[in-house]
Design a protein around this motif. Structure first.
Motif, PDB file in Angstrom:
ATOM      1  N   PHE A 196       0.450  -0.800  -0.438  1.00 37.19           N
ATOM      2  CA  PHE A 196       0.141   0.043   0.118  1.00 37.19           C
ATOM      3  C   PHE A 196       0.923   1.114  -0.101  1.00 37.19           C
ATOM      4  O   PHE A 196       0.425   2.349  -0.564  1.00 37.19           O
ATOM      5  CB  PHE A 196      -0.973   0.126   1.033  1.00 37.19           C
ATOM      6  CG  PHE A 196      -2.266  -0.756   0.554  1.00 37.19           C
ATOM      7  CD1 PHE A 196      -3.015  -0.105   0.790  1.00 37.19           C
ATOM      8  CD2 PHE A 196      -2.543  -2.215   0.876  1.00 37.19           C
ATOM      9  CE1 PHE A 196      -4.311  -0.338   0.463  1.00 37.19           C
ATOM     10  CE2 PHE A 196      -3.324  -2.916   0.478  1.00 37.19           C
ATOM     11  CZ  PHE A 196      -4.311  -2.583  -0.011  1.00 37.19           C
ATOM     12  N   GLU A 197       1.584   0.987   0.747  1.00 39.53           N
ATOM     13  CA  GLU A 197       2.864   2.306   0.793  1.00 39.53           C
ATOM     14  C   GLU A 197       3.925   3.170  -0.906  1.00 39.53           C
ATOM     15  O   GLU A 197       3.539   3.585  -1.427  1.00 39.53           O
ATOM     16  CB  GLU A 197       3.673   2.441   1.374  1.00 39.53           C
ATOM     17  CG  GLU A 197       3.422   2.494   2.924  1.00 39.53           C
ATOM     18  CD  GLU A 197       4.108   3.755   3.389  1.00 39.53           C
ATOM     19  OE1 GLU A 197       4.765   4.549   2.477  1.00 39.53           O
ATOM     20  OE2 GLU A 197       3.804   3.756   5.014  1.00 39.53           O
ATOM     21  N   GLN A 198       4.023   1.631  -1.114  1.00 44.36           N
ATOM     22  CA  GLN A 198       4.416   1.584  -2.983  1.00 44.36           C
ATOM     23  C   GLN A 198       3.116   2.311  -4.033  1.00 44.36           C
ATOM     24  O   GLN A 198       3.541   2.697  -4.843  1.00 44.36           O
ATOM     25  CB  GLN A 198       4.703   0.063  -3.490  1.00 44.36           C
ATOM     26  CG  GLN A 198       6.042  -0.435  -2.347  1.00 44.36           C
ATOM     27  CD  GLN A 198       6.171  -1.345  -2.903  1.00 44.36           C
ATOM     28  OE1 GLN A 198       5.691  -2.867  -2.845  1.00 44.36           O
ATOM     29  NE2 GLN A 198       7.925  -2.170  -2.797  1.00 44.36           N
ATOM     30  N   ALA A 199       1.878   2.003  -3.702  1.00 40.91           N
ATOM     31  CA  ALA A 199       1.210   2.033  -4.280  1.00 40.91           C
ATOM     32  C   ALA A 199       0.406   3.941  -4.407  1.00 40.91           C
ATOM     33  O   ALA A 199      -0.705   3.941  -4.017  1.00 40.91           O
ATOM     34  CB  ALA A 199      -0.572   1.958  -3.787  1.00 40.91           C
ATOM     35  N   GLY A 200       1.052   4.316  -3.244  1.00 42.58           N
ATOM     36  CA  GLY A 200       0.846   6.132  -2.652  1.00 42.58           C
ATOM     37  C   GLY A 200      -0.205   6.287  -0.845  1.00 42.58           C
ATOM     38  O   GLY A 200      -0.347   7.543  -0.668  1.00 42.58           O
ATOM     39  N   TYR A 201      -0.150   5.257  -0.551  1.00 42.91           N
ATOM     40  CA  TYR A 201      -0.430   5.722   0.818  1.00 42.91           C
ATOM     41  C   TYR A 201       0.197   5.274   2.174  1.00 42.91           C
ATOM     42  O   TYR A 201       1.901   5.214   1.775  1.00 42.91           O
ATOM     43  CB  TYR A 201      -2.075   4.496   0.733  1.00 42.91           C
ATOM     44  CG  TYR A 201      -2.790   4.367  -0.739  1.00 42.91           C
ATOM     45  CD1 TYR A 201      -3.858   4.872  -0.029  1.00 42.91           C
ATOM     46  CD2 TYR A 201      -2.968   3.522  -1.100  1.00 42.91           C
ATOM     47  CE1 TYR A 201      -5.015   4.930  -1.232  1.00 42.91           C
ATOM     48  CE2 TYR A 201      -4.065   4.104  -2.212  1.00 42.91           C
ATOM     49  CZ  TYR A 201      -5.258   4.446  -2.117  1.00 42.91           C
ATOM     50  OH  TYR A 201      -6.261   4.500  -3.020  1.00 42.91           O
ATOM     51  N   ALA A 202      -0.694   6.315   3.437  1.00 48.31           N
ATOM     52  CA  ALA A 202       0.659   6.079   4.154  1.00 48.31           C
ATOM     53  C   ALA A 202       0.321   4.630   5.002  1.00 48.31           C
ATOM     54  O   ALA A 202      -1.555   4.983   6.000  1.00 48.31           O
ATOM     55  CB  ALA A 202       0.359   7.302   4.881  1.00 48.31           C
TER      56      ALA A 202
END
Length: 282
Positions: free
Chosen positions: A45-51
């Motif tokens: 999810f981080e790699q997808a732009g989320y925190a």
């Protein structure tokens, strides 16, 4: 630990999420697992732009080794206490998060969504809440290590390997089941299972979800087709209860998957299904 005394690593994740300006995604684990069960999901999810924010339950140990050495720290946690703990975490976020939970974390996800605290929610193999009526035999057998002894309400209860194999890891190889047990399994508080078991008999149960809140937001249920602990009948009943809400409510079944759906070798398919849903709304 009081509800306002969050562990340092959770506070750091909250501050990092707020500083990033990204939409946070809060992950909620279930019984017999720790927040470490979400590590690969958090990275995806981080790699997808989320925190990614991965708080444990109150007083969770940091490691599986520590948890197995000191099981008493899990004892006595109730659904209401844990739900309020996650609400406290979310209140400290600058942006309304997406919330993803597995098993009892899936029940907590429903509760959090019902409080209007999430922008989108994914409940994976969620434990039943009040109004969810099916009681499949396999589910009762999976809960038996706790429910067979009323004294377990106040205890932390570990699973034997055979119990974990049946309840979590029935859809993977023996080799993988042993790896998952050694890597992820920890004791769990007995109280939440008793609370869920009698939810339909107790008008004041903490295992209660506001399915009609107009601020609930979009909600996806994910079910594993071979899940012994939360068979499709339970997930489907929860889905139908939530359909009374005006928000988007969807159900996806993943073939050949058991209750270890978030941690076994097929975790990424499940994570990407959740990510695709979250992306539509957050």
């Amino acid at each position: 630990m009081s509800e306002h005394q969050l562990p340092a690593h959770t506070v750091e994740q909250i501050e990092r999420a707020n500083a990033s300006g990204r939409t946070p995604v809060v992950f909620i684990h279930g019984l017999w697992l720790l927040t470490s069960s979400w590590e690969r999901w958090a990275l995806l999810f981080e790699q997808a732009g989320y925190a990614a924010v991965t708080p444990g339950w109150p007083d969770d140990p940091d490691t599986v080794e520590e948890a197995n050495a000191h099981p008493e720290v899990f004892a006595g946690k109730t659904i209401g206490q844990v739900a309020d703990h996650y609400a406290t975490v979310i209140a400290r976020l600058d942006r309304k998060p997406a919330v993803i939970g597995h098993s009892f974390g899936g029940l907590l996800t429903n509760i959090i969504a019902g409080r209007g605290l999430s922008v989108a929610s994914v409940a994976i193999s969620p434990a039943p809440f009040q109004g969810v009526l099916p009681l499949p035999i396999s589910s009762l057998r999976s809960a038996a290590p706790v429910l067979s002894n009323p004294a377990n309400w106040h205890r932390a209860v570990p699973l034997t390997y055979d119990q974990f194999r049946y309840g979590f890891a029935n859809a993977v190889s023996e080799e993988e089941a042993k790896y998952l047990y050694e890597t992820f399994a920890v004791p769990a508080p007995g109280a939440p299972l008793f609370q869920a078991a009698v939810a339909n008999l107790n008008p004041w149960t903490e295992a209660k979800v506001d399915t009609e809140n107009p601020d609930r937001g979009p909600l996806l249920f994910i079910s594993g087709a071979r899940d012994h602990t939360v068979p499709r009948a339970i997930t489907e009943a929860a889905y139908h209860r939530q359909q009374r809400n005006n928000g988007v409510t969807e159900l996806v079944e993943i073939a050949d998957r058991g209750h270890s759906i978030t941690i076994d070798g097929g975790w990424q398919e499940v994570a990407e299904t959740a990510l695709a849903f979250v992306r539509r709304f957050a």
